[in-house]
Every structure is written in structure tokens, then in C-alpha cells.
Design an enzyme around this catalytic site. Structure first.
Site, PDB file in Angstrom:
ATOM      1  N   THR A  49       3.930 -12.612  37.055  1.00 23.65           N
ATOM      2  CA  THR A  49       3.979 -13.579  38.149  1.00 23.65           C
ATOM      3  C   THR A  49       2.764 -14.497  38.054  1.00 23.65           C
ATOM      4  OG1 THR A  49       2.665 -12.372  39.794  1.00 23.65           O
ATOM      5  CG2 THR A  49       4.982 -11.714  39.535  1.00 23.65           C
ATOM      6  N   CYS A  50       2.606 -15.327  39.084  1.00 25.01           N
ATOM      7  CA  CYS A  50       1.506 -16.277  39.045  1.00 25.01           C
ATOM      8  C   CYS A  50       0.142 -15.610  39.189  1.00 25.01           C
ATOM      9  CB  CYS A  50       1.676 -17.344  40.122  1.00 25.01           C
ATOM     10  SG  CYS A  50       1.708 -16.679  41.799  1.00 25.01           S
ATOM     11  N   ASN A  51       0.109 -14.364  39.633  1.00 27.62           N
ATOM     12  CA  ASN A  51      -1.209 -13.725  39.770  1.00 27.62           C
ATOM     13  C   ASN A  51      -1.274 -12.302  39.244  1.00 27.62           C
ATOM     14  OD1 ASN A  51      -0.011 -12.181  41.886  1.00 27.62           O
ATOM     15  ND2 ASN A  51      -0.469 -13.837  43.323  1.00 27.62           N
ATOM     16  N   ARG A  52      -0.291 -11.876  38.445  1.00 32.49           N
ATOM     17  CA  ARG A  52      -0.370 -10.542  37.852  1.00 32.49           C
ATOM     18  C   ARG A  52       0.562 -10.437  36.653  1.00 32.49           C
ATOM     19  NH1 ARG A  52      -0.134  -6.558  41.326  1.00 32.49           N
ATOM     20  NH2 ARG A  52      -0.267  -7.894  43.158  1.00 32.49           N
ATOM     21  N   GLU A 114       3.015 -11.803  51.316  1.00 32.97           N
ATOM     22  CA  GLU A 114       3.973 -12.753  50.736  1.00 32.97           C
ATOM     23  C   GLU A 114       5.191 -11.996  50.223  1.00 32.97           C
ATOM     24  OE1 GLU A 114       4.792 -13.409  47.375  1.00 32.97           O
ATOM     25  OE2 GLU A 114       3.482 -11.984  46.356  1.00 32.97           O
ATOM     26  N   GLY A 189       9.238 -29.212  38.699  1.00 32.22           N
ATOM     27  CA  GLY A 189       9.814 -27.873  38.574  1.00 32.22           C
ATOM     28  C   GLY A 189      10.818 -27.623  39.675  1.00 32.22           C
ATOM     29  N   ALA A 190      12.010 -27.169  39.299  1.00 31.12           N
ATOM     30  CA  ALA A 190      13.077 -26.947  40.286  1.00 31.12           C
ATOM     31  C   ALA A 190      13.494 -25.485  40.339  1.00 31.12           C
ATOM     32  CB  ALA A 190      14.282 -27.835  39.964  1.00 31.12           C
ATOM     33  N   GLY A 191      12.596 -24.598  39.933  1.00 29.15           N
ATOM     34  CA  GLY A 191      12.887 -23.171  40.023  1.00 29.15           C
ATOM     35  C   GLY A 191      12.608 -22.648  41.421  1.00 29.15           C
ATOM     36  N   SER A 192      12.412 -21.342  41.532  1.00 26.64           N
ATOM     37  CA  SER A 192      12.220 -20.739  42.854  1.00 26.64           C
ATOM     38  C   SER A 192      10.964 -21.264  43.537  1.00 26.64           C
ATOM     39  CB  SER A 192      12.152 -19.210  42.724  1.00 26.64           C
ATOM     40  OG  SER A 192      11.068 -18.834  41.880  1.00 26.64           O
TER      41      SER A 192
END
Length: 431
Positions: A49-52, A114, A189-192
Site C-alpha cells: 500500500t502507500c505506507n506499507r 482509515e 489517476g482514476a483508480g480507487s
């Protein structure tokens, strides 16, 4: 269980190191295959993910599994293992389960509470299933973790109060720009994460939203859903030149917006929110006086934004579920011993009935069936108490010792072919 979690996160590493370890969706199958080809790794799930970046694995040995996973991560980062080791955290067996439950519940996130992590964990599990690297150990862990995470979010205030990383980043942008209702915004970016940015910006009143994506169709769908407009990637420099805020969250492996794509602003301020991992935007743009660059490192300082009581409520759910999970796993661990005991009893009964047939060949079938039934009922009654009791005792500390004693007393081999066959044909546990 032999469950091992090896990871690196915002708590243990800086953003460049996290970027080097990030596993894009298109590379997940290769990374998973590389893990399960290691000597001590039997099952694997990769969460990036963005932080792990975390590896969940079923291993045949702790030290061997740790070395195997460390080697794969070091190769991914292009670093010697000893340089990477200081940034890794390791959880084994029950601690690994607890950690996974906390991750799914949002308790270990950069912004506590989150909820995006739940979907990311579900996607990681689905990718591993697709790659055939999930067996019974990780299947049970993933399914239970997803349920625990959902329960924590729905039964406590952590879901309502816990803001996403995107929400916090956009709040930081508002602190610089002020209200966004008259601002021009470009989403890359059009993802989640792009969809989350669009929804968050619309809630804040932003009317002028442009969406760019490598897939024009996906950009169009997202833009239409929020009343924005789709733009081509080639038109980004021109769009950014007139924008007040740029939010970039793609899954690309290289820079999407080099510094040269950001034209001089002539004093017109620009806020760039880059929450992609690896980064989408060249961080060199932060050196420009008119540009405010917000990345994952910038968001870290915000920390938890939920109340302590909400965190404690979610943590209590994790602890309760942990106890139930452990009890279930311990009972499953003694199942082969119980099956072996019943299998051995059946063999003894069958052998004695065969001797009976030899000694009393003229015994009529009805009487023979009555004798056989009586013997089986008697044996069943004798075995009922110890088999039920050993399952109960399995949930206690050192509960495996009771199953070991049963194997020793009755000279059982749970791995014998007849026992394995019995286990495989037994009804599956309800999910």
C-alpha cells in the site's frame, strides 16, 4: 500455524525505501511466485500500500522462512539483506495474527481508523488466490481478518471518525489554498485513490475537476461520476498550468509528472498532493517557492485523529477475536489425533468382527449386525469423553500436550494414510 509476517512501513522506513519495495499490481504474481519457490515458504500473500509492504506467509521453519522472505525483499529493494534488516519488523504465530487483525481494523495505519486498508487487504488476498499461493493457513487468516476489520469499522466509531490518508492530504491543501469551491483541480489517476480524491473534493465543493488517466475510458467514467471532465495525459502540462491543486495517485512505477511538466507559475500558487507509492511527481518541485508539495511523509505528522475511546473499542474487538481464532486453530490442530484414534478403534473393531466370523461362521446376519452395532456403540461411548475433552483442553495454554499424550498412550500416527484420508473426507468446517 507457523504463520510469519515480515513487513516494512511508515513507522520503520522513509518514503524512498518504501518506494523501492513497493509491489505494483502487475508484478504481484511474480513476487508471490518468487516467495513460494523459496525452501521454507509454503504460502504467501503480499500487501503493498502507500505506507506499507508486508509479506504474510505460512512457513515450515521460523528462521528459514525469515531468511527466505528477507532475501526476496532485499532483491526487490536492490539492497543487501543486512541493510534492509534494520527497517523490517517480524511477527510470528499469535503475534502475527494479532498484527494482521490490527492492520485490517485500521489500528496500524498512518491515519488511525482509515478504512481503505480493508479493501487493499482483500485485493492482496484475491491476488494470492489467483496466483495459487494461498493454502489453509492464509485462507483462514485472511477471511477472519477481513471479518474482524469489518466488525471493528461497523461496531465502533473508528470508521466514522477515522479519515483516510487522502482526506488528511486534501485538508492540508485546504490549509494552504483556503476553500476549494472556486479552485481548479486536476486529478491524475482514476483508480480507487483517484476516485476517493474526486469524491472528497466534490464534498468540499470543488466544481472544476479534471481527471487524467492512462485509460481514457476510466478517466471519463470517474469524471462523469463527479460532474468533472476527462482530459488526455498529453494535455496535463496545460491543465496543470491553470490549476490550483493537483492530486496524483496512480499505480505507475516511474514518475508521471517530472519537474519539467510543471511550468513556471508567475506567482500563482500551486499545491501538489502526491500520495502514490512510488511517487508520481518529482519531489524537486518542492524547491519552487510557489509550489507546496504534499506527499506521504508530509501526511505522517498528522497521526491518529480518532479518540482514544474509539481506538480502545476497536482494540477490544481485536483481542476478543484473537482469542476465538486461537481456540479454533488449536482445536483444528488436535483434529488429526482424534481422527487417528477413531480410525484405530475402527480397525480394532473390524479385526475383532472378522475373528468372530471365523469362529462363528453360522451366525445369522441379523445377530451378527446386532453384535457389530453393540460393539461400535460401546467403543463410541468410551471414546466420546476423551475426544471431546482433548478438544476442550486444546484451547488452554500448552493444550497441544494433551493431544501428544493421547498419541503416546494409544500409539497413534496422525499422518498415517488412513488417518489422512479420514481427515480429507470429513465434512468441512462452516465458513
Amino acid at each position: 500455524m507457523n504463520l510469519l509476517v515480515v513487513g516494512i512501513s511508515h513507522r520503520t522506513a522513509n518514503l524512498p525505501l518504501l518506494e523501492s519495495l513497493a509491489v505494483p499490481a502487475e508484478a504481484a504474481s511474480a513476487t508471490l511466485a518468487g516467495l513460494v519457490t523459496q525452501r521454507y515458504v509454503d504460502e504467501a500473500v503480499v500487501l503493498s500500500t502507500c505506507n506499507r509492504v508486508e509479506i504474510y506467509a505460512a512457513v515450515s521453519a521460523f528462521h528459514g522462512g525469515l531468511a527466505d522472505i528477507g532475501a526476496v525483499l532485499a532483491a526487490q529493494a536492490g539492497l543487501p539483506v543486512n541493510e534492509l534488516a534494520g527497517h523490517l519488523y517480524v511477527h510470528y504465530e499469535l503475534d502475527a495474527v494479532r498484527h494482521t487483525f490490527r492492520v485490517a481494523s485500521g489500528l496500524d495505519s498512518m491515519v488511525v481508523g482509515e478504512s481503505q486498508i480493508l479493501g487493499q487487504l482483500r485485493s492482496a488476498y484475491a491476488a494470492a488466490v489467483q496466483a495459487s499461493t494461498v493454502g489453509s493457513v492464509l485462507h483462514d487468516l485472511a477471511q477472519t481478518s477481513l471479518r474482524v476489520g469489518k466488525r471493528a469499522h461497523t461496531e465502533t466509531g473508528i470508521d466514522r471518525a477515522g479519515a483516510s490518508v487522502m482526506s488528511v492530504a486534501i485538508d492540508d491543501a485546504v490549509a494552504v489554498l483556503g476553500p476549494l469551491d472556486n479552485r481548479r483541480v486536476v486529478i491524475v489517476g482514476a483508480g480507487s485513490m483517484g476516485a476517493l480524491a474526486a469524491a472528497t473534493l466534490r464534498r468540499k465543493g470543488t466544481a472544476d475537476l479534471a481527471v487524467a488517466n492512462r485509460s481514457p475510458e476510466r478517466a471519463r467514467r470517474l469524471a462523469d461520476s463527479v460532474g468533472g471532465r476527462a482530459v488526455a495525459m498529453d494535455d496535463l502540462p496545460a491543465e496543470i498550468a491553470n490549476a490550483d491543486l493537483v492530486v496524483s495517485a496512480t499505480g505507475a512505477t516511474g514518475l508521471v509528472l517530472p519537474a519539467s511538466s510543471i511550468a513556471p507559475r508567475d506567482g500563482h500558487p500551486l499545491v501538489i498532493v502526491d500520495i502514490a507509492l512510488p511517487r508520481d511527481v518529482d519531489p524537486a518541485v518542492a524547491a519552487r517557492s510557489e509550489v507546496t508539495y504534499i506527499d506521504l511523509d508530509s501526511v505522517r505528522k498528522d497521526g491518529a485523529i480518532v479518540s482514544e475511546s474509539e481506538v480502545q473499542a476497536a482494540a477490544a474487538i481485536v483481542d476478543a477475536e484473537l482469542g476465538g481464532y486461537l481456540a479454533t486453530q488449536q482445536q483444528l490442530a488436535v483434529a488429526p489425533t482424534v481422527t487417528a484414534l477413531r480410525s484405530k478403534a475402527d480397525q480394532v473393531i473390524d479385526a475383532e468382527l472378522l475373528r468372530l466370523d471365523g469362529r462363528l461362521p453360522s451366525l445369522d446376519p441379523t445377530t451378527r449386525d446386532e453384535v457389530a452395532g453393540a460393539v461400535r456403540r460401546a467403543v463410541e461411548k468410551v471414546l466420546h469423553a476423551p475426544t471431546v475433552r482433548v478438544k476442550e483442553l486444546a484451547t488452554r495454554p500448552d493444550g497441544d500436550k494433551y493431544a501428544a499424550a493421547l498419541r503416546e498412550l494409544f500409539d497413534l500416527d496422525p499422518a498415517a494414510p488412513e488417518s489422512v484420508a479420514a481427515v480429507r473426507t470429513a465434512p468441512e468446517r462452516p465458513q
